[in-house]
Design an enzyme around this catalytic site. Structure first.
Site, PDB file in Angstrom:
ATOM      1  N   GLU A 149       0.645  76.675  -7.285  1.00 14.67           N
ATOM      2  CA  GLU A 149       1.644  76.505  -8.353  1.00 14.67           C
ATOM      3  C   GLU A 149       2.797  75.743  -7.741  1.00 14.67           C
ATOM      4  O   GLU A 149       3.580  76.310  -6.977  1.00 14.67           O
ATOM      5  CB  GLU A 149       2.147  77.868  -8.845  1.00 14.67           C
ATOM      6  N   CYS A 169      10.953  76.879 -11.800  1.00 14.31           N
ATOM      7  CA  CYS A 169       9.903  75.860 -11.711  1.00 14.31           C
ATOM      8  C   CYS A 169       9.656  75.237 -13.080  1.00 14.31           C
ATOM      9  O   CYS A 169       9.155  74.125 -13.180  1.00 14.31           O
ATOM     10  CB  CYS A 169       8.624  76.480 -11.176  1.00 14.31           C
TER      11      CYS A 169
HETATM   12  P1  NAP Z   1       8.563  75.789  -0.259  1.00 21.22           P
HETATM   13  O1  NAP Z   1       9.542  75.292   0.743  1.00 21.22           O
HETATM   14  O2  NAP Z   1       7.398  74.937  -0.540  1.00 21.22           O
HETATM   15  O3  NAP Z   1       8.088  77.214   0.234  1.00 21.22           O
HETATM   16  C1  NAP Z   1       7.243  78.025  -0.532  1.00 21.22           C
HETATM   17  C2  NAP Z   1       6.742  79.187   0.300  1.00 21.22           C
HETATM   18  O4  NAP Z   1       5.829  78.709   1.288  1.00 21.22           O
HETATM   19  C3  NAP Z   1       7.851  79.891   1.071  1.00 21.22           C
HETATM   20  O5  NAP Z   1       7.611  81.282   1.083  1.00 21.22           O
HETATM   21  C4  NAP Z   1       7.678  79.298   2.445  1.00 21.22           C
HETATM   22  O6  NAP Z   1       8.176  80.084   3.454  1.00 21.22           O
HETATM   23  C5  NAP Z   1       6.175  79.244   2.543  1.00 21.22           C
HETATM   24  N1  NAP Z   1       5.659  78.418   3.636  1.00 21.22           N
HETATM   25  C6  NAP Z   1       6.030  77.194   4.015  1.00 21.22           C
HETATM   26  N2  NAP Z   1       5.278  76.781   5.068  1.00 21.22           N
HETATM   27  C7  NAP Z   1       4.413  77.787   5.344  1.00 21.22           C
HETATM   28  C8  NAP Z   1       3.386  77.977   6.314  1.00 21.22           C
HETATM   29  N3  NAP Z   1       3.094  77.049   7.191  1.00 21.22           N
HETATM   30  N4  NAP Z   1       2.708  79.140   6.316  1.00 21.22           N
HETATM   31  C9  NAP Z   1       2.996  80.099   5.418  1.00 21.22           C
HETATM   32  N5  NAP Z   1       3.955  79.980   4.491  1.00 21.22           N
HETATM   33  C10 NAP Z   1       4.662  78.840   4.443  1.00 21.22           C
HETATM   34  O7  NAP Z   1       9.281  76.070  -1.642  1.00 21.22           O
HETATM   35  P2  NAP Z   1      10.651  76.801  -1.891  1.00 21.22           P
HETATM   36  O8  NAP Z   1      11.750  75.882  -1.460  1.00 21.22           O
HETATM   37  O9  NAP Z   1      10.644  78.191  -1.365  1.00 21.22           O
HETATM   38  O10 NAP Z   1      10.656  76.915  -3.483  1.00 21.22           O
HETATM   39  C11 NAP Z   1      11.133  75.919  -4.348  1.00 21.22           C
HETATM   40  C12 NAP Z   1       9.994  75.151  -4.959  1.00 21.22           C
HETATM   41  O11 NAP Z   1       9.080  76.041  -5.557  1.00 21.22           O
HETATM   42  C13 NAP Z   1      10.416  74.224  -6.058  1.00 21.22           C
HETATM   43  O12 NAP Z   1       9.839  72.977  -5.829  1.00 21.22           O
HETATM   44  C14 NAP Z   1       9.865  74.859  -7.321  1.00 21.22           C
HETATM   45  O13 NAP Z   1       9.540  73.947  -8.335  1.00 21.22           O
HETATM   46  C15 NAP Z   1       8.666  75.563  -6.814  1.00 21.22           C
HETATM   47  N6  NAP Z   1       8.278  76.680  -7.662  1.00 21.22           N
HETATM   48  C16 NAP Z   1       7.131  76.596  -8.385  1.00 21.22           C
HETATM   49  C17 NAP Z   1       6.743  77.637  -9.212  1.00 21.22           C
HETATM   50  C18 NAP Z   1       5.498  77.567 -10.047  1.00 21.22           C
HETATM   51  O14 NAP Z   1       5.088  78.579 -10.607  1.00 21.22           O
HETATM   52  N7  NAP Z   1       4.869  76.432 -10.162  1.00 21.22           N
HETATM   53  C19 NAP Z   1       7.516  78.801  -9.262  1.00 21.22           C
HETATM   54  C20 NAP Z   1       8.673  78.865  -8.500  1.00 21.22           C
HETATM   55  C21 NAP Z   1       9.035  77.803  -7.695  1.00 21.22           C
HETATM   56  P3  NAP Z   1       9.478  79.587   4.193  1.00 21.22           P
HETATM   57  O15 NAP Z   1      10.562  79.816   3.218  1.00 21.22           O
HETATM   58  O16 NAP Z   1       9.434  80.447   5.347  1.00 21.22           O
HETATM   59  O17 NAP Z   1       9.321  78.139   4.542  1.00 21.22           O
END
Ligand code: NAP
Length: 683
Positions: free
Chosen positions: A255, A294
């Site tokens: 997602e 999102c």
């Molecule tokens: P992100 O930087 O992509 O991180 C998402 C999750 O992945 C975080 O918990 C992050 O942990 C984890 N992660 C990153 N690298 C990893 C790895 N190598 N191994 C395991 N976990 C890892 O996104 P974000 O900044 O937290 O969230 C914002 C984004 O989410 C926006 O782009 C938004 O549109 C999107 N979003 C989408 C939805 C949907 O349902 N489509 C819902 C909510 C948000 P860390 O924080 O430790 O890096």
């Protein structure tokens, strides 16, 4: 210093050192040190598989659903604790409501879904498939819980909803979870997990929490596990392509971010109720949760001729958005989740500024109420205008994950659809219009690129759940850039955590495996009559063979009088030319009613009530002179919980009503739903 802990392998543990200092979004104060360094992911996942999994798989869907309901009620009763801490994420009361009560609402919704599943640990799907002429060999489908763990990697923006909307589904399916929230806001997830674990409502091992970076966790997932990821497309694609995920064909639900569009219909001119609804809804999508949703509207599609009006009206509304500490009077928009997010949003706004102009808002000059602007993670709403969206296309590529959106003109429906498509796949799009034919063109034109499409107008606006809210019983997710994933979605979502398997064999064997009567299975005569037996005594397959009845003209006339149904085929023998009927035909509802007259045992007994009929079909015309009888068979039993101490202990029993004529052919078939008292009234 306060530590944000991990709940793994049955205990609360702190990771080594500190990976991050989580900060209060309003005043910048440190909340605690987060770390998951040093955790042994192989054994954490194994603990879920070997401790949580077996405990959940012993429970039926009904038991797992009741467990979710108990958890939802418990968390609701202590919700104030979560609201209190949620304020530190920069959330207003409304933002927190979405996260906390929206999340708990998912538990309730999934708890209710149990009624659509059997009283078994596994599910039976669809109908039996005949595979032989003689009927001694059939096929069916069952779904069994996967024997792994659900690993949920979540974004920072909804620390509670993000966890609950996912675990509600895997727990109902009978699969344990390991949740890894984003460490920026994992302190709030930690608080909720502490309450969940302390409540002992879930079996041990069914929920584990990794509060920190969690790097390396996916190196240990196997073919039995399911991974869900919510976050940016860039991270999601990197994780989905990990060799371990590919080699083990691990289901990976992605997602990702999405450049959702909303469109003002051509008919919704300034001065119409729809125009006002559009302005209000769009303002909410920009400012609720400070735009960190999102599903938030990133692109605003407006008929060319109304661009000025929309720009002015939206600007005026945004100007009323008081920014600051949500606990201060009049504040309508809080902060981003932390200062790192401010840097990220600013960077993306600067990229967008290269191609388009800001028509409302200023990243540096804006007022903050009740807080120090430099200490908190505050950001002004920013409204861009892009008059050339087919050539200046950064707006279709860059997601500024904050209160940032862009106005753009369209000439006609075709252009609007093409603009929406430039987002390359989104979670949601919406149109505000009172013209249902415009709505139809938009929905059919954009559905292939969107997970959800909302049509908003004066008739539904008051009760609408809005552009931004994914609902637990509807599928959430979108194609292309949005990740191509699907989550929630009611029964559909639960099946993501189960393996669908085709099973083949004799109808009696399939009846015993599915615990649902299959045509062709044994039908031992019930003795005594099934209406004289309690819930515990009834056995799937037990059958009552009724007396016979010969249908007469008088039956048809009498039924027409009672019901008032004088349809020509029942009443006028001279009107049948050109129809499939050879004579006056008996009403289908008469046959069902007569069936009840034949199968009911009238004296007071364990059957409490009949509450419905399912899958009724009239399969062959019945004319006066035909002789009908009924085979009345216990089809399925579903245990029920007592609603209160003085409630009668009972279960649901579905009976197959098979009415046949003198040739032995079925003329009407239906499933009736009854409630039957138990012998044991204690539970
Ligand atoms: P992100 O930087 O992509 O991180 C998402 C999750 O992945 C975080 O918990 C992050 O942990 C984890 N992660 C990153 N690298 C990893 C790895 N190598 N191994 C395991 N976990 C890892 O996104 P974000 O900044 O937290 O969230 C914002 C984004 O989410 C926006 O782009 C938004 O549109 C999107 N979003 C989408 C939805 C949907 O349902 N489509 C819902 C909510 C948000 P860390 O924080 O430790 O890096």
């Amino acid at each position: 210093m306060e530590k944000i802990s991990n709940y793994v392998s049955g205990q609360w543990v702190n990771g080594d050192g500190q990976e991050l200092l989580a900060e209060n979004a309003i005043n910048g104060q440190i909340i605690g040190a987060v770390s998951s360094a040093g955790l042994d992911y192989a054994s954490i996942l194994d603990y879920g598989r070997t401790v949580g999994g077996p405990a959940l798989r012993k429970m039926t869907f009904q038991e797992r659903g009741r467990m979710l309901k108990a958890l939802a009620l418990h968390l609701m009763s202590i919700k104030d604790k979560f609201y209190h801490l949620s304020a530190a994420t920069g959330a207003t009361r409304v933002d927190s409501w979405i996260d906390i009560e929206g999340g708990i609402g998912n538990l309730f919704a999934n708890a209710s879904l149990r009624k659509q599943f059997p009283d078994l640990p596994y599910a039976v799907e669809g109908d039996a498939i005949p595979l032989s002429k003689g009927g001694s060999f059939i096929g069916h489908h069952i779904l069994v819980p996967k024997r792994g763990v659900a690993v949920h990697i979540n974004a920072f923006n909804f620390p509670i909803w993000g966890m609950l909307e996912k675990i509600a589904v895997n727990l109902l399916a009978g699969v344990p979870a390991v949740v890894k929230p984003s460490e920026y806001t994992s302190y709030l997830t930690e608080l909720m997990v502490k309450e969940i674990i302390a409540s002992k409502i879930l079996p041990e091992g069914s929920l584990q929490l990794v509060s920190g970076f969690g790097r390396g966790i996916l190196d240990h997932v196997t073919q039995n596990d399911v991974v869900t990821f919510t976050g940016s497309a860039a991270t999601g694609l990197k994780l989905k392509a990990l060799p371990n995920i590919i080699q083990n064909t691990v289901p990976f639900n992605l997602e990702a971010d999405s450049l959702n569009a909303t469109m003002l219909g051509e008919d919704a001119a300034p001065g119409t109720p729809e125009f006002d609804i559009f302005i209000k809804a769009t303002r909410a999508e920009i400012t609720v949760k400070a735009g960190q949703k999102c599903t938030a509207v990133r692109r605003i599609l407006v008929p060319e001729k109304y661009m000025e009006d929309v720009q002015i009206a939206l600007g005026q509304q945004l100007a009323k958005t008081t920014i600051g500490d949500p606990s201060a009077d009049g504040v309508r928009m809080g902060a981003l989740a932390c200062r790192t997010q401010v840097d990220r949003v600013r960077h993306n706004v600067e990229l967008l500024m290269k191609e388009q102009e800001i028509v409302y808002g200023d990243m540096d000059n804006f007022d903050v109420v009740g807080a120090d602007k430099d200490k908190g993670a505050f950001f002004s709403p920013i409204l861009f205008r892009n008059d050339d969206p087919f050539t200046k296309t950064a707006v279709h590529e860059i997601e500024a994950f904050g209160p940032v959106s862009t106005l753009m003109p369209y000439k006609d429906m075709d252009e609007a659809i093409r603009l929406a498509e430039l987002g390359k796949g989104s979670l949601v799009t919406s149109i505000v219009t009172a013209d249902d034919s415009l709505a139809k063109d938009f929905v059919i034109g954009t559905a292939h690129m969107h997970g959800r499409v909302l049509v908003l107008n004066e008739r539904c606006a008051k009760e609408s759940t809005g552009h931004g809210s994914p609902m637990p019983l509807l599928t959430h997710g979108g194609p292309g850039r949005a990740g191509g994933g699907e989550e929630m979605g009611g029964v559909r979502g639960v099946k993501h955590y189960m393996q669908r398997t085709a099973i083949q064999g004799h109808p009696e064997t399939i009846t015993r495996i599915t615990e649902q009567f299959q045509v062709g299975a044994d039908q031992p005569e019930a003795n005594p009559h099934v209406f004289r037996q309690h819930f515990e005594e009834l056995r799937v397959g037990d059958t009552v063979f009724t007396h016979k009845h010969t249908v007469t003209d008088a039956d048809i006339v009498n039924f027409a009088n009672v019901s008032g149904d004088n349809f020509y085929a029942h009443m006028d023998a001279s009107s049948l030319e050109g129809t499939i009927f050879e004579q006056r035909v008996a009403h289908g509802y008469f046959l069902l009613s007569k069936a009840a007259g034949l199968f009911v045992d009238p004296k007071k007994g364990p059957v409490l009530l009949n509450y419905g009929v399912e899958q009724a079909r009239f399969t062959k015309p019945v004319y006066p002179g035909a002789t009908v009888g009924v085979r009345f068979t216990v089809k399925e039993k579903i245990d029920q919980e007592k609603r209160s101490e003085d409630d009668i202990a009972k279960g649901i029993v579905k009976f197959l009503v098979d009415m046949f004529d003198e040739t032995g052919e079925t003329v009407a078939i239906a499933t009736i739903l009854t409630m039957v008292k138990k012998i044991d009234q204690s539970q």
